[in-house]
Design a protein around this motif. Structure first.
Motif, PDB file in Angstrom:
ATOM      1  N   GLN A  74       0.819  -1.207   0.000  1.00  0.00           N
ATOM      2  CA  GLN A  74       0.000   0.000   0.000  1.00  0.00           C
ATOM      3  C   GLN A  74       0.855   1.259   0.000  1.00  0.00           C
ATOM      4  OE1 GLN A  74      -3.355   0.281  -0.269  1.00  0.00           O
ATOM      5  NE2 GLN A  74      -3.430  -1.932  -0.518  1.00  0.00           N
ATOM      6  N   LEU A  75       1.966   1.232   0.718  1.00  0.00           N
ATOM      7  CA  LEU A  75       2.754   2.441   0.923  1.00  0.00           C
ATOM      8  C   LEU A  75       3.857   2.640  -0.112  1.00  0.00           C
ATOM      9  CD1 LEU A  75       3.100   2.362   4.825  1.00  0.00           C
ATOM     10  CD2 LEU A  75       1.477   3.649   3.436  1.00  0.00           C
ATOM     11  N   THR A  76       4.067   1.677  -0.994  1.00  0.00           N
ATOM     12  CA  THR A  76       5.177   1.800  -1.943  1.00  0.00           C
ATOM     13  C   THR A  76       4.739   1.651  -3.400  1.00  0.00           C
ATOM     14  OG1 THR A  76       5.716  -0.566  -1.740  1.00  0.00           O
ATOM     15  CG2 THR A  76       6.857   0.956  -0.266  1.00  0.00           C
ATOM     16  N   GLY A  77       3.452   1.654  -3.669  1.00  0.00           N
ATOM     17  CA  GLY A  77       2.977   1.491  -5.040  1.00  0.00           C
ATOM     18  C   GLY A  77       3.198   2.740  -5.885  1.00  0.00           C
ATOM     19  N   SER A  78       3.207   2.552  -7.195  1.00  0.00           N
ATOM     20  CA  SER A  78       3.324   3.668  -8.141  1.00  0.00           C
ATOM     21  C   SER A  78       2.593   3.293  -9.424  1.00  0.00           C
ATOM     22  CB  SER A  78       4.786   3.978  -8.444  1.00  0.00           C
ATOM     23  OG  SER A  78       4.885   4.968  -9.454  1.00  0.00           O
ATOM     24  N   TRP A  79       1.875   4.264  -9.993  1.00  0.00           N
ATOM     25  CA  TRP A  79       1.112   4.025 -11.212  1.00  0.00           C
ATOM     26  C   TRP A  79       1.594   4.927 -12.358  1.00  0.00           C
ATOM     27  CZ3 TRP A  79      -0.609   6.050  -6.639  1.00  0.00           C
ATOM     28  CH2 TRP A  79      -0.870   7.418  -6.620  1.00  0.00           C
ATOM     29  N   VAL A  80       2.812   5.470 -12.228  1.00  0.00           N
ATOM     30  CA  VAL A  80       3.272   6.483 -13.175  1.00  0.00           C
ATOM     31  C   VAL A  80       3.376   5.944 -14.602  1.00  0.00           C
ATOM     32  CG1 VAL A  80       5.727   6.042 -12.742  1.00  0.00           C
ATOM     33  CG2 VAL A  80       5.008   8.276 -13.554  1.00  0.00           C
ATOM     34  N   SER A  81       3.682   4.664 -14.789  1.00  0.00           N
ATOM     35  CA  SER A  81       3.823   4.113 -16.136  1.00  0.00           C
ATOM     36  C   SER A  81       2.525   4.240 -16.923  1.00  0.00           C
ATOM     37  CB  SER A  81       4.251   2.646 -16.054  1.00  0.00           C
ATOM     38  OG  SER A  81       4.369   2.092 -17.341  1.00  0.00           O
ATOM     39  N   TRP A  82       1.399   3.922 -16.304  1.00  0.00           N
ATOM     40  CA  TRP A  82       0.108   4.026 -16.975  1.00  0.00           C
ATOM     41  C   TRP A  82      -0.214   5.484 -17.306  1.00  0.00           C
ATOM     42  CZ3 TRP A  82       1.260   0.605 -13.140  1.00  0.00           C
ATOM     43  CH2 TRP A  82       1.075  -0.750 -13.435  1.00  0.00           C
ATOM     44  N   GLU A  83       0.079   6.382 -16.374  1.00  0.00           N
ATOM     45  CA  GLU A  83      -0.182   7.804 -16.596  1.00  0.00           C
ATOM     46  C   GLU A  83       0.678   8.338 -17.741  1.00  0.00           C
ATOM     47  OE1 GLU A  83      -0.732  11.838 -13.896  1.00  0.00           O
ATOM     48  OE2 GLU A  83       0.154  10.041 -13.023  1.00  0.00           O
ATOM     49  N   ILE A 158      12.573   2.252  -6.159  1.00  0.00           N
ATOM     50  CA  ILE A 158      12.713   1.220  -7.191  1.00  0.00           C
ATOM     51  C   ILE A 158      11.408   1.074  -7.960  1.00  0.00           C
ATOM     52  CG2 ILE A 158      13.011  -1.259  -7.588  1.00  0.00           C
ATOM     53  CD1 ILE A 158      15.031  -1.281  -5.307  1.00  0.00           C
ATOM     54  N   THR A 159      10.289   1.048  -7.251  1.00  0.00           N
ATOM     55  CA  THR A 159       8.991   0.914  -7.908  1.00  0.00           C
ATOM     56  C   THR A 159       8.715   2.100  -8.817  1.00  0.00           C
ATOM     57  OG1 THR A 159       8.157  -0.338  -6.010  1.00  0.00           O
ATOM     58  CG2 THR A 159       6.522   0.590  -7.509  1.00  0.00           C
ATOM     59  N   PHE A 160       8.943   3.311  -8.312  1.00  0.00           N
ATOM     60  CA  PHE A 160       8.678   4.510  -9.099  1.00  0.00           C
ATOM     61  C   PHE A 160       9.620   4.615 -10.292  1.00  0.00           C
ATOM     62  CE2 PHE A 160       9.793   8.910 -10.081  1.00  0.00           C
ATOM     63  CZ  PHE A 160       8.551   9.400 -10.481  1.00  0.00           C
ATOM     64  N   LEU A 161      10.920   4.431 -10.070  1.00  0.00           N
ATOM     65  CA  LEU A 161      11.893   4.615 -11.151  1.00  0.00           C
ATOM     66  C   LEU A 161      11.729   3.559 -12.243  1.00  0.00           C
ATOM     67  CD1 LEU A 161      15.032   5.505  -9.007  1.00  0.00           C
ATOM     68  CD2 LEU A 161      13.763   7.058 -10.510  1.00  0.00           C
ATOM     69  N   SER A 162      11.456   2.320 -11.867  1.00  0.00           N
ATOM     70  CA  SER A 162      11.238   1.288 -12.884  1.00  0.00           C
ATOM     71  C   SER A 162       9.974   1.592 -13.678  1.00  0.00           C
ATOM     72  CB  SER A 162      11.143  -0.100 -12.228  1.00  0.00           C
ATOM     73  OG  SER A 162      10.089  -0.157 -11.284  1.00  0.00           O
ATOM     74  N   SER A 163       8.938   2.060 -13.012  1.00  0.00           N
ATOM     75  CA  SER A 163       7.698   2.417 -13.702  1.00  0.00           C
ATOM     76  C   SER A 163       7.919   3.625 -14.618  1.00  0.00           C
ATOM     77  CB  SER A 163       6.604   2.715 -12.672  1.00  0.00           C
ATOM     78  OG  SER A 163       5.355   2.905 -13.301  1.00  0.00           O
ATOM     79  N   PHE A 164       8.703   4.598 -14.154  1.00  0.00           N
ATOM     80  CA  PHE A 164       9.008   5.773 -14.972  1.00  0.00           C
ATOM     81  C   PHE A 164       9.811   5.365 -16.210  1.00  0.00           C
ATOM     82  CE2 PHE A 164      11.481   9.468 -16.222  1.00  0.00           C
ATOM     83  CZ  PHE A 164      10.566  10.505 -16.151  1.00  0.00           C
ATOM     84  N   ALA A 165      10.786   4.472 -16.024  1.00  0.00           N
ATOM     85  CA  ALA A 165      11.594   4.014 -17.156  1.00  0.00           C
ATOM     86  C   ALA A 165      10.729   3.286 -18.182  1.00  0.00           C
ATOM     87  CB  ALA A 165      12.716   3.107 -16.659  1.00  0.00           C
ATOM     88  N   ILE A 166       9.853   2.405 -17.714  1.00  0.00           N
ATOM     89  CA  ILE A 166       8.979   1.670 -18.637  1.00  0.00           C
ATOM     90  C   ILE A 166       7.993   2.630 -19.285  1.00  0.00           C
ATOM     91  CG2 ILE A 166       7.202  -0.117 -18.776  1.00  0.00           C
ATOM     92  CD1 ILE A 166       8.759  -1.584 -16.538  1.00  0.00           C
ATOM     93  N   GLY A 167       7.497   3.611 -18.530  1.00  0.00           N
ATOM     94  CA  GLY A 167       6.632   4.622 -19.124  1.00  0.00           C
ATOM     95  C   GLY A 167       7.336   5.391 -20.226  1.00  0.00           C
TER      96      GLY A 167
END
Length: 267
Positions: A74-83, A158-167
């Motif tokens: 709950q506290l470490t999720g990120s949805w930036v790739s979809w955005e 790690i969650t945010f940066l990996s999602s940002f990279a994939i985005g």
């Protein structure tokens, strides 16, 4: 001394991000319910351990582990790739580029601004955890709790940066969501989200130690549940932050390369 413009803008960005999280609370609830898999695994593994422990895990240990997993998720999720995929595909990313703040920072603040709503879910679950298994499953070492704080930050990064990279890969293809789906599949397998990492066969566990996924979920959960002594915790923390150091420049490199392509096509 005047603060940089990005620092002065942070309070406003947090307010906007929190307002958006409240405004889209229905979507937030959908996201929250999509992260309840640890509770399902809790029921399954508790049933398995009813007759005999699995490794060091009895029923009480599984309860502590999977409730901790739910809280960390709950506290470490990120949805930036979809955005990012949506904004790149529809061209609305151009509005972000007009702001005097790096888009990575604005995406990060938007994600962090939802933390108060996430705490509304996480704190009652922490209370359920304490009521169910007591404080005996918690670490009582203040050094390990400081390591846990650093591990939670590293997990989110790690969650945010990996999602940002994939985005950012959406600059080069129609959509990078399928790549995110592959990442999430590997995350579910190797992070400890569905199965405690220490229950893997030795070869698989060794592979997981060198992949980033364990450090998104497994490490903070293990520190919460007293799975490591100080030396082991600090060694794992070093590996986690090594992944942060790798992902940050990698994500920025993909962003810069993709942005040139975006501008060339009139985005």
């Amino acid at each position: 001394m005047r603060l940089p413009s990005s620092a002065r803008a942070l309070p406003s960005l947090f307010k906007i991000g929190f307002s958006e999280a409240v405004a889209y609370r229905a979507e937030f609830l959908v996201w929250m319910f999509s992260t309840t898999m640890p509770l399902i695994m809790l029921a399954l593994w508790s049933a398995v351990a009813r007759d005999a422990p699995v490794g060091r895990f009895g029923q009480k240990e599984f309860v502590a582990y999977f409730l901790a997993t739910f809280i960390v998720r709950q506290l470490t999720g990120s949805w930036v790739s979809w955005e990012m995929n949506y904004e790149i595909r529809h061209g609305t990313l151009a509005r972000r580029l007009l702001r005097p703040i790096h888009p990575m920072l604005t995406y990060a603040v938007q994600n962090l601004a939802a933390q108060p709503l996430r705490l509304v879910v996480a704190l009652p679950m922490a209370a359920v955890w304490l009521a169910s298994v007591g404080s005996g499953q918690l670490s009582h070492d203040p050094v390990l709790w400081m390591a846990w704080g650093a591990a939670m930050l590293g997990s989110w990064l790690i969650t945010f940066l990996s999602s940002f990279a994939i985005g950012s890969l959406a600059f080069f293809m129609e959509s990078s969501i399928k790549i995110m789906d592959v990442w999430l599949t590997l995350f579910f397998v190797f992070s400890g989200y569905l199965i405690p990492v220490e229950l893997f066969p030795p070869a698989v566990r060794m592979l997981g130690d060198w992949l980033p996924f364990r450090y998104q979920i497994g490490l903070p959960v293990e520190l919460m549940t007293s799975a490591h002594d100080r030396a082991a915790a600090l060694a794992l923390l070093g590996r986690q932050w090594a992944w942060v150091a790798i992902l940050l420049p990698g994500a920025l490199w993909l962003w810069r390369r993709g942005l040139r392509r975006f501008a060339a096509y009139g985005g």
